[in-house]
Design a protein around this motif. Sequence first.
Motif, mmCIF file in Angstrom:
data_model
loop_
_atom_site.group_PDB
_atom_site.id
_atom_site.type_symbol
_atom_site.label_atom_id
_atom_site.label_comp_id
_atom_site.label_asym_id
_atom_site.label_seq_id
_atom_site.Cartn_x
_atom_site.Cartn_y
_atom_site.Cartn_z
ATOM 1 N N ASN A 58 -37.014 18.823 -0.181
ATOM 2 C CA ASN A 58 -37.216 18.989 -1.515
ATOM 3 C C ASN A 58 -38.651 19.319 -1.771
ATOM 4 O OD1 ASN A 58 -37.243 19.216 -4.330
ATOM 5 N ND2 ASN A 58 -36.330 17.205 -4.802
ATOM 6 N N GLY A 117 -40.025 17.480 -5.474
ATOM 7 C CA GLY A 117 -39.591 16.034 -5.811
ATOM 8 C C GLY A 117 -38.749 15.925 -7.107
ATOM 9 N N SER A 171 -35.311 9.286 -7.296
ATOM 10 C CA SER A 171 -35.544 8.510 -6.093
ATOM 11 C C SER A 171 -34.802 8.994 -5.032
ATOM 12 C CB SER A 171 -35.697 7.369 -6.470
ATOM 13 O OG SER A 171 -34.269 6.448 -6.396
ATOM 14 N N ASP A 172 -35.482 8.742 -3.915
ATOM 15 C CA ASP A 172 -34.877 9.035 -2.469
ATOM 16 C C ASP A 172 -33.268 8.296 -2.522
ATOM 17 O OD1 ASP A 172 -36.723 10.737 -1.508
ATOM 18 O OD2 ASP A 172 -37.542 9.258 -0.387
ATOM 19 N N GLU A 173 -33.505 7.056 -3.182
ATOM 20 C CA GLU A 173 -32.135 6.185 -3.143
ATOM 21 C C GLU A 173 -31.130 6.920 -3.981
ATOM 22 O OE1 GLU A 173 -35.277 5.045 -3.586
ATOM 23 O OE2 GLU A 173 -35.416 3.965 -1.578
ATOM 24 N N LEU A 228 -30.879 10.149 -4.802
ATOM 25 C CA LEU A 228 -30.468 11.487 -3.959
ATOM 26 C C LEU A 228 -29.595 11.113 -2.913
ATOM 27 C CD1 LEU A 228 -33.835 13.354 -3.766
ATOM 28 C CD2 LEU A 228 -31.843 13.722 -5.283
ATOM 29 N N ASP A 229 -29.920 10.221 -2.304
ATOM 30 C CA ASP A 229 -28.725 9.487 -1.122
ATOM 31 C C ASP A 229 -27.388 9.194 -1.650
ATOM 32 O OD1 ASP A 229 -30.588 9.725 0.955
ATOM 33 O OD2 ASP A 229 -31.202 7.624 0.990
#
Length: 217
Positions: free
Chosen positions: A3, A94, A18-20, A22-23
């Motif tokens: 990203n 991001g 956040s990455d969390e 997106l996961d």
Amino acid sequence: MTNSAPHDALPPDGQMPSDEELDRLWAPWTPSEVTERLAHVRAPWCVAGGWAIDLYLGGTPRLHADIEIAVPRQAFPEIVHALPGFQWDVAGAGRLWPYAVAGKHPDLHQTWCRDPASGRYHLDVFREPHTRGRWVCRRDPSITLPYDEVIGHRDGMPYLVPEVALLFKARRTDARDHDDFARAAPQLTDTARNRLAGWITRLYPDHVWLGQLADAP
């Protein structure tokens, strides 16, 4: 998952998950499912990223958090037409924007396919530069190949040839990128190895992979 994009002159606002988050939001299709859904797309497209390396190598793939494909930028409407009922977001630096807001931005190429009912993302489409039926590298437009040299096939699934996939991975080189290089480099043809070494020398002249390419059998 990728990203990235230049931070200057980006569209205003945009979500910053956040990455969390997106996961949780990603539920990627498999290459075979993507191939089935895009069976009637006439434009040249192919699986990219780590999945491209796995398709090139065959055998058991590694774990993947997402799936990426590449398509000529002007042919993106064909992908949209082949996936009715889904919505599209543009990703970069991001952030996420609706395609209607950021789809024409020249520095943003990642386009995520979202199920509006669940909010889950299933596919990341790279809208790539091209000219006269040739792929053009967005990081150096002097690097270009005809599409029949950019796309390989495994069991009917089109994939980005490994030297091109690894060229894009050379910029980031996180653990997965190093692993993909370590697995693919010994299997490269002489042509692919020479191409990759030449391209990396041009873009990243101090890259650690150059020594390993020179030492490869």
